[in-house]
Design a protein around this motif. Structure first.
Motif, PDB file in Angstrom:
ATOM      1  N   PHE A  35      -4.300   0.909  -4.578  1.00 45.52           N
ATOM      2  CA  PHE A  35      -4.366   1.170  -3.142  1.00 45.52           C
ATOM      3  C   PHE A  35      -5.688   0.654  -2.571  1.00 45.52           C
TER       4      PHE A  35
ATOM      5  N   LEU B 207      -3.146   4.498   5.867  1.00 48.88           N
ATOM      6  CA  LEU B 207      -1.945   3.757   6.262  1.00 48.88           C
ATOM      7  C   LEU B 207      -1.728   3.822   7.774  1.00 48.88           C
TER       8      LEU B 207
ATOM      9  N   LEU C 160      -5.724  -3.143  -2.426  1.00 47.58           N
ATOM     10  CA  LEU C 160      -4.935  -3.623  -1.298  1.00 47.58           C
ATOM     11  C   LEU C 160      -5.641  -3.377   0.030  1.00 47.58           C
ATOM     12  N   ASP C 161      -6.406  -2.280   0.104  1.00 43.97           N
ATOM     13  CA  ASP C 161      -7.208  -2.030   1.299  1.00 43.97           C
ATOM     14  C   ASP C 161      -8.214  -3.155   1.494  1.00 43.97           C
TER      15      ASP C 161
ATOM     16  N   TYR D 232      -4.398   8.909   1.728  1.00 40.69           N
ATOM     17  CA  TYR D 232      -3.483   7.762   1.741  1.00 40.69           C
ATOM     18  C   TYR D 232      -2.812   7.633   3.105  1.00 40.69           C
TER      19      TYR D 232
ATOM     20  N   GLN E  24       0.819  -1.210   0.000  1.00 43.88           N
ATOM     21  CA  GLN E  24       0.000   0.000   0.000  1.00 43.88           C
ATOM     22  C   GLN E  24       0.856   1.265   0.000  1.00 43.88           C
TER      23      GLN E  24
END
Length: 237
Positions: free
Chosen positions: A142, A192, A145-146, A188, A130
């Motif tokens: 992204f 994260l 992947l989340d 983002y 990510q």
């Protein structure tokens, strides 16, 4: 890595169908990903004949895909007018968030008591990917992947239906989420940071810390909802 669209792209306007798989399912996946990725905007018309030409098929499999999309609330079929991407519904998004929050909190509560290092390692690997996607400003990767992050957590519970329920409830949230990743600064980094906090809380073995970390992550959609309708009122009903 999963991407929007189908395998076998010949150019930017035409796509090859893999006849080893059901054609309507492939078209459904393509259109759904375009809607979730905000490539097809809320309120935008989807001409069936152009979609059939794009894939080199008749309108029948396109219509089958449209029916499935309509049943899931992604599109609206208006008699004599055509098929349109549904606009974003605040009540629907908030309801989905409410249901998903309850399940996701139950998931991390269970994992905090399990002491399963394998799922934490998997989530840390996803988090590293990510970071790469965030640095590249690749919103679709992204977001994928989340999904993988939350899918890994849900799968570790051992309950096979958990991921499916989460997937069903979050579809309409995904459109706002992707819009926020593309257009709202800091998203983002926020995601994260929250994912790191969830991993840390599960590692600690504290059920309360795990619930708090996931609850904060789930409620963050409120921050997005406060901004997105103001920036794009035409996308909402």
């Amino acid at each position: 890595m999963k991407k929007s669209g189908l395998a076998g792209v010949t150019d930017k306007n035409n796509y090859n169908i893999n006849f080893d798989h059901p054609t309507p399912d492939q078209i459904f996946t393509f259109i759904r990903d375009e809607i979730v990725g905000m490539v097809l905007k809320p309120g935008e018309k989807i001409p069936e004949n152009q979609m059939a030409d794009k894939f080199g098929v008749s309108r029948t499999p396109v219509r089958e895909a449209i029916v499935k999309l309509a049943n899931l609330g992604f599109v609206e079929v208006r008699p004599q007018r055509g098929t349109f991407v549904t606009k974003l519904s605040m009540p629907l998004i908030l309801e989905a968030r409410f249901i998903r929050e309850a399940i996701e909190i139950a998931v991390v509560s269970s994992l905090a008591q399990m002491d399963d290092p394998s799922v934490l390692l998997e989530c840390e690997n996803i988090l590293e990917q990510q970071v790469v996607a965030a640095n590249a400003q690749d919103a679709m990767t992204f977001q994928y992947l989340d999904d993988e992050f939350h899918r890994a957590l849900a799968g570790a519970t051992g309950y096979s239906r958990v991921s499916k329920v989460i997937e069903a409830e979050k579809a309409h949230m995904d459109r706002v989420r992707n819009l926020s990743l593309v257009e709202l600064t800091g998203q983002y980094e926020q995601v994260l940071t929250q994912h790191k906090a969830i991993i840390k809380a599960i590692k600690s073995g504290s059920v309360e810390d795990a619930k708090a970390a996931m609850g904060y992550h789930m409620k963050d959609v409120f921050n997005i909802l406060q901004v997105a309708p103001e920036q794009h009122p035409e996308y909402f009903i």
